[in-house]
Design a protein around this motif. Structure first.
Motif, PDB file in Angstrom:
ATOM      1  N   UNK A 239      48.287  36.615  48.493  1.00 35.39           N
ATOM      2  CA  UNK A 239      49.701  36.932  48.238  1.00 35.39           C
ATOM      3  C   UNK A 239      49.658  37.472  46.792  1.00 35.39           C
ATOM      4  N   UNK A 240      48.946  36.525  45.714  1.00 34.67           N
ATOM      5  CA  UNK A 240      49.124  36.925  44.504  1.00 34.67           C
ATOM      6  C   UNK A 240      48.306  38.226  44.092  1.00 34.67           C
ATOM      7  N   UNK A 241      47.220  38.593  44.899  1.00 35.56           N
ATOM      8  CA  UNK A 241      46.486  39.731  44.799  1.00 35.56           C
ATOM      9  C   UNK A 241      47.443  40.700  45.134  1.00 35.56           C
ATOM     10  N   UNK A 242      47.663  40.911  46.222  1.00 36.17           N
ATOM     11  CA  UNK A 242      48.675  41.886  46.839  1.00 36.17           C
ATOM     12  C   UNK A 242      49.814  41.991  45.670  1.00 36.17           C
ATOM     13  N   UNK A 243      50.480  41.165  45.443  1.00 37.31           N
ATOM     14  CA  UNK A 243      51.526  41.288  44.135  1.00 37.31           C
ATOM     15  C   UNK A 243      50.905  42.150  42.842  1.00 37.31           C
ATOM     16  N   UNK A 244      49.622  41.950  42.661  1.00 43.19           N
ATOM     17  CA  UNK A 244      48.993  42.558  41.489  1.00 43.19           C
ATOM     18  C   UNK A 244      48.730  43.937  41.620  1.00 43.19           C
ATOM     19  N   UNK A 245      48.324  44.204  43.144  1.00 47.71           N
ATOM     20  CA  UNK A 245      47.956  45.498  43.539  1.00 47.71           C
ATOM     21  C   UNK A 245      49.372  46.327  43.547  1.00 47.71           C
ATOM     22  N   UNK A 246      50.492  45.858  44.018  1.00 50.38           N
ATOM     23  CA  UNK A 246      51.625  46.525  44.164  1.00 50.38           C
ATOM     24  C   UNK A 246      52.187  46.550  42.833  1.00 50.38           C
ATOM     25  N   UNK A 247      51.821  45.898  41.762  1.00 52.56           N
ATOM     26  CA  UNK A 247      52.294  46.052  40.555  1.00 52.56           C
ATOM     27  C   UNK A 247      51.611  47.297  39.832  1.00 52.56           C
ATOM     28  N   UNK A 248      50.381  47.603  40.315  1.00 52.91           N
ATOM     29  CA  UNK A 248      49.708  48.881  39.851  1.00 52.91           C
ATOM     30  C   UNK A 248      50.673  50.028  39.926  1.00 52.91           C
ATOM     31  N   UNK A 249      51.529  50.002  40.998  1.00 54.09           N
ATOM     32  CA  UNK A 249      52.351  51.171  41.342  1.00 54.09           C
ATOM     33  C   UNK A 249      51.617  52.157  42.379  1.00 54.09           C
ATOM     34  N   UNK A 250      52.413  52.968  42.603  1.00 57.90           N
ATOM     35  CA  UNK A 250      51.953  53.969  43.851  1.00 57.90           C
ATOM     36  C   UNK A 250      50.872  54.878  43.396  1.00 57.90           C
ATOM     37  N   UNK A 251      51.001  55.398  42.263  1.00 64.30           N
ATOM     38  CA  UNK A 251      49.964  56.390  42.070  1.00 64.30           C
ATOM     39  C   UNK A 251      48.447  55.630  41.810  1.00 64.30           C
ATOM     40  N   UNK A 252      48.295  54.569  41.442  1.00 64.83           N
ATOM     41  CA  UNK A 252      47.011  53.877  41.571  1.00 64.83           C
ATOM     42  C   UNK A 252      46.669  53.505  42.880  1.00 64.83           C
ATOM     43  N   UNK A 253      47.479  52.927  43.666  1.00 64.00           N
ATOM     44  CA  UNK A 253      47.070  52.749  45.051  1.00 64.00           C
ATOM     45  C   UNK A 253      46.625  53.937  45.737  1.00 64.00           C
ATOM     46  N   UNK A 254      47.436  55.105  45.503  1.00 63.37           N
ATOM     47  CA  UNK A 254      46.981  56.225  46.423  1.00 63.37           C
ATOM     48  C   UNK A 254      45.755  56.726  45.869  1.00 63.37           C
ATOM     49  N   UNK A 255      45.294  56.652  44.623  1.00 67.34           N
ATOM     50  CA  UNK A 255      44.275  57.097  43.850  1.00 67.34           C
ATOM     51  C   UNK A 255      43.055  56.128  44.721  1.00 67.34           C
ATOM     52  N   UNK A 256      43.226  54.962  44.580  1.00 69.06           N
ATOM     53  CA  UNK A 256      42.227  53.992  45.345  1.00 69.06           C
ATOM     54  C   UNK A 256      42.094  54.469  46.697  1.00 69.06           C
ATOM     55  N   UNK A 257      43.051  54.839  47.544  1.00 68.38           N
ATOM     56  CA  UNK A 257      42.912  55.300  49.106  1.00 68.38           C
ATOM     57  C   UNK A 257      42.197  56.618  49.030  1.00 68.38           C
ATOM     58  N   UNK A 258      42.449  57.591  48.071  1.00 64.63           N
ATOM     59  CA  UNK A 258      41.819  58.700  48.008  1.00 64.63           C
ATOM     60  C   UNK A 258      40.217  58.749  47.717  1.00 64.63           C
ATOM     61  N   UNK A 259      40.071  57.739  46.547  1.00 65.28           N
ATOM     62  CA  UNK A 259      38.695  57.915  46.209  1.00 65.28           C
ATOM     63  C   UNK A 259      37.747  56.865  46.864  1.00 65.28           C
ATOM     64  N   UNK A 260      38.421  55.734  47.142  1.00 61.38           N
ATOM     65  CA  UNK A 260      37.345  54.885  47.932  1.00 61.38           C
ATOM     66  C   UNK A 260      37.772  54.536  49.291  1.00 61.38           C
ATOM     67  N   UNK A 261      38.836  54.813  49.540  1.00 58.59           N
ATOM     68  CA  UNK A 261      39.601  54.413  51.142  1.00 58.59           C
ATOM     69  C   UNK A 261      39.574  53.140  51.246  1.00 58.59           C
ATOM     70  N   UNK A 262      39.581  52.165  49.991  1.00 52.30           N
ATOM     71  CA  UNK A 262      39.451  50.486  50.091  1.00 52.30           C
ATOM     72  C   UNK A 262      39.829  50.092  48.901  1.00 52.30           C
ATOM     73  N   UNK A 263      40.013  48.910  48.612  1.00 51.16           N
ATOM     74  CA  UNK A 263      39.870  48.322  47.366  1.00 51.16           C
ATOM     75  C   UNK A 263      39.320  46.623  47.429  1.00 51.16           C
ATOM     76  N   UNK A 264      38.744  46.440  46.490  1.00 55.70           N
ATOM     77  CA  UNK A 264      38.087  45.124  46.191  1.00 55.70           C
ATOM     78  C   UNK A 264      38.600  44.477  45.179  1.00 55.70           C
ATOM     79  N   UNK A 265      39.300  43.299  45.200  1.00 52.69           N
ATOM     80  CA  UNK A 265      39.757  42.492  43.663  1.00 52.69           C
ATOM     81  C   UNK A 265      38.842  41.174  43.683  1.00 52.69           C
TER      82      UNK A 265
END
Ligand code: ZN
Length: 291
Positions: A239-265
């Motif tokens: 949950x805490x990690x999700x909050x951190x990812x969400x706090x990165x904002x839409x652009x960052x998450x979209x970039x992760x999706x585009x470039x890696x298709x996934x994320x690892x924290x």
């Protein structure tokens, strides 16, 4: 025996003492962070100091120790609280150096010169911050210096980690004795003499001593007030990690999706990996839209 901590007193409260056996939790950190024997020793000593300093706190209070030296281990960070929970990491868990002149793990060489910081969250508006220069790098002496300089409490601090040939932790532990106002010179000299004659804490534990014995060898009249469990605990969660990812904002998450298709924290403190596939990242984006 599992890890534990004792709190003790002597001389009508004019001396207070803490001792901890931390073998299990230092071994858990070694396994989590894949530390070399040298990094295990440095992190283990810092964690042992942290857990005892945590025992000096109350309720929800907590503290962070940062050891910032210029040596190859980088920064050592430890979090501890009054509930007997501790976590920590070093920047470079793979640090390796030749043994020092005494044939021991060269913790001083790994840590180098720098500063010891102690930050205490006591529930006040501003945290308490203390810092002292590293006077030794072996850490026991550095905490002794910290207590004298920053907290004006003459103390003796011993911290030890005994590592097996295969790199696992054989014994880890330590003590903090604190001299409070009112002790006379004879009492102080007597205690100091016994501390000077004391074998390393880990040797005593290895020979089967319990923490009460360790303290009694320095102060015969010591009275153990309580005994408590201590453990490794990290407060990270999905949950805490999700909050951190969400706090990165839409652009960052979209970039992760585009470039890696996934994320690892990866959590610094416990080395736990939190993985998110494309679908899960899409779900986070949807939560962003709906929030
Ligand atoms: Zn964690």
């Amino acid at each position: 025996m599992s890890d534990y901590l004792i709190r003790a007193t002597a001389f009508d409260g004019k001396l207070r003492a803490f001792a901890a056996e931390t073998t299990g939790l230092v071994e858990e950190m070694r396994r989590r962070h894949h530390t070399t024997p040298l990094a295990t020793a440095a992190l283990g000593r810092a964690v042992t100091a942290g857990i005892m300093m945590g025992a000096m706190l109350k309720g929800e209070e907590k503290l962070t120790i940062q050891i910032k030296g210029d040596g190859p281990i980088g920064q050592i960070v430890v979090d501890a609280n009054a509930k007997g929970e501790v976590r920590g990491y070093v920047d470079n868990p793979h640090v390796d150096l030749p043994p020092n002149a005494r044939g021991k793990l060269d913790v001083r060489g790994a840590v180098g010169e720098g500063t010891l910081y102690v930050i205490k969250d006591l529930g006040l508006k501003e945290p308490y911050r203390g810092s002292v220069p590293l006077v030794s790098g072996e850490l026991g002496e550095d905490f002794t210096y910290y207590f004298a300089k920053s907290e004006q409490t003459p103390s003796a601090v011993a911290l030890g980690v005994l590592v097996e040939r295969d790199g696992s932790v054989r014994k880890a532990g330590g003590f903090i004795l604190q001299l409070l106002p009112g002790l006379n010179d004879d009492e102080i000299t007597g205690i100091e003499r016994k501390i000077a004659e004391l074998p390393p804490v880990t040797s005593m534990l290895d020979e089967g001593a319990v923490l009460d014995d360790v303290l009694k060898r320095m102060v015969d009249s010591v009275q153990v007030l309580d005994r408590s469990e201590i453990r490794f605990r990290c407060k990270c969660s999905r949950e805490r990690v999700e909050q951190t990812l969400i706090s990165l904002g839409r652009d960052e998450i979209e970039q992760l999706l585009r470039e890696d298709g996934k994320a690892e924290v990866v959590c610094h403190f416990c080395n736990e990996t939190y993985a998110y596939n494309g679908e899960q990242l899409h779900n986070l984006l949807e939560r962003l839209t709906s929030e």
